[in-house]
Design a protein around this motif. Structure first.
Motif, PDB file in Angstrom:
ATOM      1  N   PRO A 134       0.809  -1.231   0.000  1.00  0.00           N
ATOM      2  CA  PRO A 134       0.000   0.000   0.000  1.00  0.00           C
ATOM      3  C   PRO A 134       0.843   1.282   0.000  1.00  0.00           C
ATOM      4  O   PRO A 134       0.403   2.313  -0.491  1.00  0.00           O
ATOM      5  CB  PRO A 134      -0.820  -0.111   1.291  1.00  0.00           C
ATOM      6  CG  PRO A 134      -0.865  -1.571   1.575  1.00  0.00           C
ATOM      7  CD  PRO A 134       0.451  -2.109   1.097  1.00  0.00           C
TER       8      PRO A 134
ATOM      9  N   ALA B 241      -3.745   2.504  -4.832  1.00  0.00           N
ATOM     10  CA  ALA B 241      -4.864   1.638  -5.222  1.00  0.00           C
ATOM     11  C   ALA B 241      -5.174   1.751  -6.715  1.00  0.00           C
ATOM     12  O   ALA B 241      -5.489   0.749  -7.366  1.00  0.00           O
ATOM     13  CB  ALA B 241      -6.099   1.974  -4.399  1.00  0.00           C
TER      14      ALA B 241
ATOM     15  N   THR C 238      -5.311  -1.345  -9.450  1.00  0.00           N
ATOM     16  CA  THR C 238      -6.494  -1.562 -10.279  1.00  0.00           C
ATOM     17  C   THR C 238      -6.127  -1.600 -11.759  1.00  0.00           C
ATOM     18  O   THR C 238      -6.543  -2.490 -12.501  1.00  0.00           O
ATOM     19  CB  THR C 238      -7.536  -0.459 -10.029  1.00  0.00           C
ATOM     20  OG1 THR C 238      -7.897  -0.474  -8.654  1.00  0.00           O
ATOM     21  CG2 THR C 238      -8.770  -0.649 -10.880  1.00  0.00           C
TER      22      THR C 238
END
Length: 54
Positions: free
Chosen positions: A24, A29, A33
């Motif tokens: 992270p 994110a 994706t």
């Protein structure tokens, strides 16, 4: 006219320990994706690349 592709440079963590906790901080994110949508990868080390959750 030839359609050019897009090159995505995806960083990786250093070492195998704590990879899940590090991701992270290394990969936003949105990057994860988009990476999951890619069909073809060119990687420096296949073993390390397979360990990532894409």
């Amino acid at each position: 006219m030839t359609k050019l592709g897009t090159l995505y440079l995806v960083p990786n963590t250093l070492g195998d320990e704590g990879r899940t906790e590090q991701l992270p901080w290394v990969l936003p994110a949105e990057t994860i994706t988009q990476s999951a949508r890619l069909r073809h990868w060119i990687v420096e080390d296949a073993k390390t690349a397979r360990a990532l959750p894409y």
